[in-house]
Enzyme design. Structure first.
Site, PDB file in Angstrom:
ATOM      1  CB  ILE A  47       0.587 -15.129  -1.373  1.00 57.67           C
ATOM      2  CG1 ILE A  47       1.272 -16.488  -1.332  1.00 57.67           C
ATOM      3  CG2 ILE A  47      -0.395 -15.100  -2.563  1.00 57.67           C
ATOM      4  CD1 ILE A  47       0.317 -17.647  -1.418  1.00 57.67           C
ATOM      5  CG  ASP A  48       0.972  -8.453  -4.143  1.00 61.95           C
ATOM      6  OD1 ASP A  48      -0.083  -8.081  -3.585  1.00 61.95           O
ATOM      7  OD2 ASP A  48       1.497  -7.827  -5.077  1.00 61.95           O
ATOM      8  CB  THR A  85      -4.743 -13.486  -1.358  1.00 63.32           C
ATOM      9  OG1 THR A  85      -5.481 -12.292  -1.235  1.00 63.32           O
ATOM     10  CG2 THR A  85      -3.525 -13.376  -0.486  1.00 63.32           C
ATOM     11  CD  GLU A 115      -0.379  -9.120   3.282  1.00 58.24           C
ATOM     12  OE1 GLU A 115       0.183  -9.687   2.343  1.00 58.24           O
ATOM     13  OE2 GLU A 115      -1.516  -8.609   3.214  1.00 58.24           O
ATOM     14  CE  LYS A 173      -2.415  -4.426 -10.674  1.00 61.16           C
ATOM     15  NZ  LYS A 173      -2.661  -5.651  -9.886  1.00 61.16           N
ATOM     16  CG  ASP A 220      -0.862 -15.598   2.585  1.00 62.33           C
ATOM     17  OD1 ASP A 220      -0.154 -15.047   1.751  1.00 62.33           O
ATOM     18  OD2 ASP A 220      -2.081 -15.390   2.722  1.00 62.33           O
ATOM     19  CB  SER A 272      -0.104  -9.913  -7.702  1.00 56.48           C
ATOM     20  OG  SER A 272       0.467 -10.278  -8.948  1.00 56.48           O
ATOM     21  CG  ASP A 321       2.275  -9.457  -0.150  1.00 57.87           C
ATOM     22  OD1 ASP A 321       1.880 -10.500   0.427  1.00 57.87           O
ATOM     23  OD2 ASP A 321       1.497  -8.608  -0.610  1.00 57.87           O
ATOM     24  CG  HIS A 348      -7.900  -4.742  -4.287  1.00 56.81           C
ATOM     25  ND1 HIS A 348      -7.339  -5.971  -4.518  1.00 56.81           N
ATOM     26  CD2 HIS A 348      -8.542  -4.834  -3.096  1.00 56.81           C
ATOM     27  CE1 HIS A 348      -7.620  -6.777  -3.506  1.00 56.81           C
ATOM     28  NE2 HIS A 348      -8.357  -6.116  -2.635  1.00 56.81           N
ATOM     29  CG  ASP A 361       0.295  -4.796  -1.204  1.00 50.39           C
ATOM     30  OD1 ASP A 361       0.565  -6.000  -1.353  1.00 50.39           O
ATOM     31  OD2 ASP A 361      -0.681  -4.391  -0.539  1.00 50.39           O
TER      32      ASP A 361
HETATM   33  P1  AMP Z   1      -4.429  -6.182  -6.697  1.00 50.62           P
HETATM   34  O1  AMP Z   1      -3.753  -7.528  -6.797  1.00 50.62           O
HETATM   35  O2  AMP Z   1      -3.905  -5.198  -7.669  1.00 50.62           O
HETATM   36  O3  AMP Z   1      -5.915  -6.310  -6.690  1.00 50.62           O
HETATM   37  O4  AMP Z   1      -3.993  -5.585  -5.326  1.00 50.62           O
HETATM   38  C1  AMP Z   1      -3.861  -6.416  -4.246  1.00 50.62           C
HETATM   39  C2  AMP Z   1      -3.552  -5.600  -3.041  1.00 50.62           C
HETATM   40  O5  AMP Z   1      -4.558  -4.640  -2.802  1.00 50.62           O
HETATM   41  C3  AMP Z   1      -3.522  -6.470  -1.833  1.00 50.62           C
HETATM   42  O6  AMP Z   1      -2.208  -6.875  -1.581  1.00 50.62           O
HETATM   43  C4  AMP Z   1      -4.053  -5.616  -0.736  1.00 50.62           C
HETATM   44  O7  AMP Z   1      -3.058  -5.293   0.200  1.00 50.62           O
HETATM   45  C5  AMP Z   1      -4.507  -4.351  -1.438  1.00 50.62           C
HETATM   46  N1  AMP Z   1      -5.810  -3.861  -0.939  1.00 50.62           N
HETATM   47  C6  AMP Z   1      -6.645  -4.432  -0.038  1.00 50.62           C
HETATM   48  N2  AMP Z   1      -7.720  -3.635   0.198  1.00 50.62           N
HETATM   49  C7  AMP Z   1      -7.555  -2.525  -0.563  1.00 50.62           C
HETATM   50  C8  AMP Z   1      -8.310  -1.322  -0.743  1.00 50.62           C
HETATM   51  N3  AMP Z   1      -9.461  -1.106  -0.104  1.00 50.62           N
HETATM   52  N4  AMP Z   1      -7.827  -0.394  -1.595  1.00 50.62           N
HETATM   53  C9  AMP Z   1      -6.684  -0.603  -2.260  1.00 50.62           C
HETATM   54  N5  AMP Z   1      -5.935  -1.716  -2.137  1.00 50.62           N
HETATM   55  C10 AMP Z   1      -6.349  -2.670  -1.290  1.00 50.62           C
HETATM   56 MG    MG Z   2      -0.347  -7.927  -1.182  1.00 47.29          MG
END
Ligand code: AMP
Ligand code: MG
Length: 331
Positions: A121-122, A124, A66, A238, A43, A235, A119, A211, A265
């Protein structure tokens, strides 16, 4: 915006090589111990490289990233900072710890009229699992995303992914392109799927239950009579997948009433999808509003489609019951 795009692509490509090297070095032992340090090294290293690169090509542009270096500047983090220094040195960037922290903090700007959002690293969790993650960089001017680069080290055919994955890029109004990270000159336009039969639409969503509401997406998939299993992916890969016709739908459905989506994001993903012919709104059909600062506080969740299916998908999303659990109900 050609100059900006070239600068962003160069910065993202460099960061991708660092991230890949760190991800390749994560061994099973580290994963079993649930040690998050590899992702943190990558990161910070990724943010340092992107900010360093942009500071040379576009010195007047601030970066809203970030990460910031405040924790790294603590004396007890010296050893950790040394590991970041080693990763940068391995990419041919020799720098003292102070310079590294300064590059990282170049990404700690506040959003203004014109800024990059990063970001480093989106995804993580995906990075740690050895799955998908991206380096996401976008230029926002007066609340509008103008330029985007999504570096996706794990996307593409097996051969392409093994050689560094794909880099998606877009300029607003000028379309989007994708090229292998290993061969930037071999680019092609990106075009969404032409599927109009909702039952054949493929849905992608987060791997992480925390998420996005998988219960609600299951309900929506049932309402739309989707025939295929949804694809789980971390990330903004998608967004890239919908843009490049690998899926027709991506849903991010709030799991609590408190979380606000972060601009880094979604900014790059939004432009790549919309310049590929797709549509991005929130769960109420509103466009994503990047004029509020670091968060999308004016929006609720995200609905991404190939455009042709948007109305149908949105109608099902709006007819489905939102998750009402608040953040105090636990994980
Ligand atoms: P994904 O890779 O689709 O699971 O989404 C990752 C992103 O979800 C991360 O970059 C976070 O910033 C974000 N994230 C973290 N906590 C939450 C939450 N409670 N609700 C929705 N998104 C979140
Ligand atoms: Mg992210």
């Amino acid at each position: 915006m050609e100059k900006e795009l070239r600068a962003a692509e160069m910065a993202v490509r460099e960061a991708m090589t660092l991230c890949r090297a760190v991800q390749d070095g994560i061994d099973r032992l580290v994963l079993e111990k649930n040690d998050r340090s590899p992702v943190t090294i990558a990161d910070f290293g990724s943010q340092a490289l992107v900010c360093r690169s942009l500071s040379r090509s576009l010195p007047d542009d601030p970066v809203v990233g970030e990460e910031d270096a405040s924790a790294l500047r603590q004396p007890e983090q010296a050893e950790f900072l040394d590991r970041i220094k080693d990763e940068l040195a391995a990419r041919g960037v020799d720098a003292d710890p102070e310079s590294i922290c300064n590059w990282i903090d170049r990404g700690a700007a506040d959003p203004g009229d014109r800024f990059w959002t990063l970001d480093p690293i989106d995804g993580t969790k995906g990075f740690l699992r050895g799955d998908q993650y991206v380096v996401a960089l976008a230029l926002i001017v007066d609340g509008i995303v103008e330029v985007a680069v999504l570096g996706c080290p794990g996307l593409g055919s097996v051969e392409v992914a093994a050689e560094g994955g794909l880099v998606f890029s877009a300029i607003r109004g000028a379309g989007s392109r994708v090229a292998p990270a290993a061969d930037p000159d071999d680019s092609r336009p990106v075009i969404v799927s032409d599927c109009t039969d909702i039952t054949r639409a493929r849905l992608c969503e987060s791997v992480e239950l925390a998420h996005s509401s998988h219960d609600r997406s299951r309900t929506i998939a049932g309402m739309l009579n989707l025939q295929s299993e949804s694809v789980h992916m971390d990330s903004q890969a998608k967004y890239a997948t919908v843009a490049d016709a690998g899926a027709e739908i991506y849903l991010k459905l709030p799991v609590d009433a408190v979380y606000q989506e972060k601009i880094w994001d979604h900014a790059a993903g939004l432009l790549v999808v919309s310049e590929s012919g797709g549509t991005v709104t929130d769960t109420f059909g509103q466009p994503l509003d990047f004029s509020f600062g670091r968060t999308l506080c004016g929006n609720t969740g995200v609905v991404v489609t190939n455009g042709l299916l948007h109305e149908q998908v949105l109608a099902a999303v709006m007819a489905s019951e939102p998750t009402t659990r608040d953040s105090n109900d636990g994980p």
